[in-house]
Design a protein around this motif. Structure first.
Motif, mmCIF file in Angstrom:
data_model
loop_
_atom_site.group_PDB
_atom_site.id
_atom_site.type_symbol
_atom_site.label_atom_id
_atom_site.label_comp_id
_atom_site.label_asym_id
_atom_site.label_seq_id
_atom_site.Cartn_x
_atom_site.Cartn_y
_atom_site.Cartn_z
ATOM 1 N N LEU B 107 43.066 41.766 28.359
ATOM 2 C CA LEU B 107 43.050 41.299 29.753
ATOM 3 C C LEU B 107 43.127 42.492 30.696
ATOM 4 O O LEU B 107 42.359 42.614 31.648
ATOM 5 N N GLY B 108 44.070 43.401 30.417
ATOM 6 C CA GLY B 108 44.233 44.575 31.260
ATOM 7 C C GLY B 108 42.969 45.415 31.294
ATOM 8 O O GLY B 108 42.543 45.878 32.359
ATOM 9 N N GLU B 109 42.352 45.590 30.139
ATOM 10 C CA GLU B 109 41.129 46.399 30.074
ATOM 11 C C GLU B 109 39.994 45.773 30.868
ATOM 12 O O GLU B 109 39.121 46.464 31.365
ATOM 13 N N SER B 110 40.012 44.452 30.984
ATOM 14 C CA SER B 110 38.925 43.787 31.708
ATOM 15 C C SER B 110 39.239 43.648 33.197
ATOM 16 O O SER B 110 38.505 42.991 33.921
ATOM 17 N N GLY B 111 40.349 44.233 33.633
ATOM 18 C CA GLY B 111 40.654 44.225 35.070
ATOM 19 C C GLY B 111 41.548 43.083 35.515
ATOM 20 O O GLY B 111 41.713 42.857 36.707
ATOM 21 N N VAL B 112 42.129 42.352 34.565
ATOM 22 C CA VAL B 112 43.069 41.279 34.903
ATOM 23 C C VAL B 112 44.468 41.740 34.498
ATOM 24 O O VAL B 112 44.716 41.994 33.317
ATOM 25 N N PRO B 157 45.618 46.985 37.268
ATOM 26 C CA PRO B 157 44.939 47.224 35.994
ATOM 27 C C PRO B 157 43.935 48.371 36.068
ATOM 28 O O PRO B 157 43.465 48.849 35.039
ATOM 29 N N HIS B 158 43.634 48.831 37.278
ATOM 30 C CA HIS B 158 42.647 49.908 37.431
ATOM 31 C C HIS B 158 43.317 51.283 37.420
ATOM 32 O O HIS B 158 42.910 52.175 36.690
ATOM 33 N N CYS B 159 44.360 51.465 38.232
ATOM 34 C CA CYS B 159 44.970 52.794 38.336
ATOM 35 C C CYS B 159 46.405 52.826 37.831
ATOM 36 O O CYS B 159 47.009 53.894 37.748
ATOM 37 N N GLY B 160 46.988 51.674 37.521
ATOM 38 C CA GLY B 160 48.336 51.662 36.957
ATOM 39 C C GLY B 160 49.450 51.684 37.980
ATOM 40 O O GLY B 160 50.629 51.640 37.610
ATOM 41 N N SER B 161 49.113 51.755 39.274
ATOM 42 C CA SER B 161 50.157 51.811 40.290
ATOM 43 C C SER B 161 50.972 50.531 40.312
ATOM 44 O O SER B 161 50.455 49.430 40.085
ATOM 45 N N ALA B 162 52.266 50.687 40.595
ATOM 46 C CA ALA B 162 53.138 49.515 40.725
ATOM 47 C C ALA B 162 53.176 49.011 42.160
ATOM 48 O O ALA B 162 53.830 48.016 42.459
ATOM 49 N N ASP B 163 52.465 49.719 43.045
ATOM 50 C CA ASP B 163 52.482 49.356 44.468
ATOM 51 C C ASP B 163 51.349 48.370 44.748
ATOM 52 O O ASP B 163 50.268 48.756 45.193
ATOM 53 N N THR B 164 51.584 47.114 44.463
ATOM 54 C CA THR B 164 50.547 46.091 44.641
ATOM 55 C C THR B 164 51.088 44.950 45.492
ATOM 56 O O THR B 164 52.293 44.694 45.498
ATOM 57 N N THR B 165 50.185 44.284 46.197
ATOM 58 C CA THR B 165 50.578 43.236 47.143
ATOM 59 C C THR B 165 49.883 41.927 46.792
ATOM 60 O O THR B 165 48.708 41.926 46.432
ATOM 61 N N LEU B 166 50.615 40.847 46.945
ATOM 62 C CA LEU B 166 50.029 39.529 46.712
ATOM 63 C C LEU B 166 49.141 39.127 47.890
ATOM 64 O O LEU B 166 49.572 39.175 49.037
ATOM 65 N N LEU B 167 47.893 38.778 47.602
ATOM 66 C CA LEU B 167 47.001 38.276 48.651
ATOM 67 C C LEU B 167 46.999 36.754 48.661
ATOM 68 O O LEU B 167 47.002 36.127 49.705
ATOM 69 N N SER B 168 46.932 36.162 47.493
ATOM 70 C CA SER B 168 46.943 34.707 47.390
ATOM 71 C C SER B 168 47.500 34.326 46.026
ATOM 72 O O SER B 168 47.136 34.920 45.018
ATOM 73 N N ARG B 169 48.396 33.354 46.020
ATOM 74 C CA ARG B 169 49.052 33.016 44.746
ATOM 75 C C ARG B 169 48.154 32.165 43.848
ATOM 76 O O ARG B 169 48.510 31.864 42.727
ATOM 77 N N PHE B 170 46.991 31.779 44.343
ATOM 78 C CA PHE B 170 46.022 31.097 43.482
ATOM 79 C C PHE B 170 44.691 31.829 43.628
ATOM 80 O O PHE B 170 44.223 32.026 44.741
ATOM 81 N N SER B 171 44.086 32.222 42.526
ATOM 82 C CA SER B 171 42.817 32.936 42.604
ATOM 83 C C SER B 171 41.699 32.080 42.028
ATOM 84 O O SER B 171 41.725 30.867 42.150
ATOM 85 N N SER B 172 40.724 32.735 41.365
ATOM 86 C CA SER B 172 39.534 32.006 40.922
ATOM 87 C C SER B 172 39.856 30.862 39.974
ATOM 88 O O SER B 172 39.096 29.905 39.873
ATOM 89 N N PRO B 187 41.131 45.119 44.933
ATOM 90 C CA PRO B 187 41.717 43.806 44.644
ATOM 91 C C PRO B 187 41.624 43.519 43.139
ATOM 92 O O PRO B 187 40.743 44.065 42.460
ATOM 93 N N PHE B 188 42.533 42.740 42.641
ATOM 94 C CA PHE B 188 42.461 42.386 41.213
ATOM 95 C C PHE B 188 43.149 41.052 40.976
ATOM 96 O O PHE B 188 43.968 40.605 41.788
ATOM 97 N N ASP B 189 42.796 40.421 39.860
ATOM 98 C CA ASP B 189 43.442 39.176 39.445
ATOM 99 C C ASP B 189 44.672 39.486 38.610
ATOM 100 O O ASP B 189 44.683 40.446 37.840
ATOM 101 N N HIS B 190 45.682 38.664 38.776
ATOM 102 C CA HIS B 190 46.888 38.774 37.957
ATOM 103 C C HIS B 190 47.090 37.440 37.244
ATOM 104 O O HIS B 190 47.115 36.392 37.895
ATOM 105 N N PHE B 191 47.189 37.515 35.938
ATOM 106 C CA PHE B 191 47.457 36.300 35.149
ATOM 107 C C PHE B 191 48.914 35.930 35.399
ATOM 108 O O PHE B 191 49.804 36.630 34.960
ATOM 109 N N LYS B 192 49.141 34.843 36.130
ATOM 110 C CA LYS B 192 50.494 34.488 36.549
ATOM 111 C C LYS B 192 51.372 34.083 35.376
ATOM 112 O O LYS B 192 50.917 33.422 34.449
ATOM 113 N N GLU B 193 52.631 34.424 35.489
ATOM 114 C CA GLU B 193 53.573 34.005 34.453
ATOM 115 C C GLU B 193 53.782 32.495 34.533
ATOM 116 O O GLU B 193 53.916 31.925 35.616
#
Lengths: 259, 194
Positions: B107-112, B157-172, B187-193
């Motif tokens: 998942l991480g390798e594919s940008g999620v 998932p692209h650069c590894g930074s921990a400095d990320t912001t939520l844009l929308s809690r529901f994506s595609s 921007p990137f997708d996050h597989f929600k817990e």
């Protein structure tokens, strides 16, 4: 779902796990919970193509999808999901009147979400802790609904703590839907749960968000003649009939159609 | 259907069929297989050429379940199974903790951004949205009753930074949230817990 290599495509959906023979599912309670989810799902789906921003359009559609999934499981416990959704008359629906209220402006939709998702998370949490016929669904859905509640809370804060206009609209919405909240805690036939006991936790959670947003908890009637409260008995508000007409007309016009 | 008592363990054929079914790619996230996603719950031969598969949905309303079932049926038919029954089971509820380490890596390798572990123990992880006018600072979401807060950051998932912001809690899809990396601005997708 069973197919053979030559067979026609299987039924519309994989069958949800059927209840164990012998453990009777209370029909009234399954309809109450299933209709809540189905009707709110349809209302949220009406935002498709109209939401204020694309991200929010996707969010509302995703919440609608979660609710539709819950409705399918719940209705399938007591009958054919399509027949129950598309062929029942208005008076046979057992949803609370809150979920059938029109979307209104975005603040109205968020107020409806705040009131309902807070209730639904508490309700499913209690059902999940038991071993009744709704426990498997509740254990799964309670985690989804936690995200719905979070979504509604964050927007309540945004709107209440935003511009004068957004504050005014959010307050108007909270007040307008307040009369529909008493019904949430009426007894549900066959549920085996004291829904009135959910009220204290619900009020604490809703109050906390409303106060943090700089809004005022409404004080109007919730349980007398001027409040809503007979959805569980099949009495619905005027907009519900029109919603059902739109939801059901395709299926009724083309029985058995598929694509 | 009369069922004989279950044998003590899976037969060689059952193991082979399970492997085939498990290798089916997820219809919406085809970088991971159904086995890596953790949605295959079991496979039993119920007679000659007859097999029953247990599948659990990620989300209750996940529309991909139907595509998964159809794909499983196809590969097992190709393997000579005449009758394939895919049953949906809800218990125990699926959790993102069921995604295998290999699945998370893919998942991480594919940008999620993969889900953070511990969802099953702690419940949904509290999210953070940007500041509101009055608060001035980002506000942690109110954690559900009885859950533990203080989640670890979601990394880009692209650069590894921990400095990320939520844009929308529901994506595609319902299972993902939309975030943005403040370091590389992607921007990137996050597989929600869950």
């Amino acid at each position: 779902m069973t197919t053979t290599p030559q067979g026609a495509p299987s039924a519309s959906a994989p069958e949800a796990t059927a209840p164990q023979s012998g453990s009777a599912v209370p029909v009234g309670a399954a309809l109450a919970l299933g209709d809540d989810a189905l009707v709110l799902s349809h209302r949220l789906g009406e935002w498709a193509g109209h939401a204020p921003v694309l991200e929010e359009e996707v969010a509302l559609a995703n919440i609608a999808l979660d609710l539709l999934g819950q409705a399918r499981v719940l209705l399938s416990l007591v009958g054919d999901e399509d027949e129950l959704a598309y062929l029942r008359e208005e008076r046979a629906f057992r949803n609370v009147q809150l979920v059938e209220q029109p979307n209104g402006d975005f603040a109205h939709t968020i107020a409806r979400q705040l009131y309902f998702s807070t209730y639904q998370e508490l309700l499913y949490g209690r059902l999940a802790a038991g071993d009744g016929p709704f426990a498997p669904l509740a254990r799964k859905a309670v985690k989804e609904v936690a995200y719905h509640r979070d979504h509604a809370e964050q927007w309540t804060l945004r709107l209440g703590d935003g511009t004068e206009e957004s504050h005014r609209r959010m307050q108007t919405a909270l007040t307008a839907l307040w009369r529909c909240t008493g019904e949430l805690f009426e007894p549900v036939d066959g549920l085996g749960l004291d829904t009135a006991a959910l009220h204290e936790g619900w009020l604490a959670l809703v109050s906390r968000t409303v106060e943090q947003a700089g809004l005022t908890l409404p004080t109007g009637p919730r349980s007398d003649g001027w409040s809503a409260g007979a959805g569980r008995q099949g009495i619905h508000t005027e907009p519900f009939g029109r919603m059902l007409a739109e939801m059901q007309h395709l299926h009724r016009s083309h029985p058995g159609a598929s694509w | 259907m009369v069922r004989t008592p279950a044998p003590p363990g899976p037969t060689v054929l059952e193991e082979k069929l399970l492997e085939l079914a498990g290798a089916v790619p997820d219809p919406e996230l085809p970088v991971v297989t159904l086995a890596e996603l953790g949605v295959l719950r079991g496979l039993h031969l119920t007679g000659p050429g007859r097999v029953e598969v247990e599948l659990t949905p990620t989300y209750t309303g996940c529309p991909a379940v139907e595509a998964m079932a159809a794909d499983i049926e196809r590969v097992l038919h190709d393997e000579g199974m005449v009758e394939v029954e895919v049953r949906t089971v809800l218990t125990p509820a699926w959790s993102t903790d069921d995604i295998t380490p290999e699945g998370r890596r893919k998942l991480g390798e594919s940008g999620v951004a993969p889900p953070r572990p511990g969802a099953r123990a702690d419940g949904p992880v509290a999210l953070t949205l940007g500041p509101t006018r009055r608060s001035g600072t980002p506000r942690e979401a109110v954690p559900p009753p009885g859950s533990a807060a203080a989640p670890e950051p979601v990394r880009c998932p692209h650069c590894g930074s921990a400095d990320t912001t939520l844009l929308s809690r529901f994506s595609s899809t319902a299972c993902k949230a939309l975030r943005r990396c403040e370091a590389c601005r992607e921007p990137f997708d996050h597989f929600k817990e869950l």
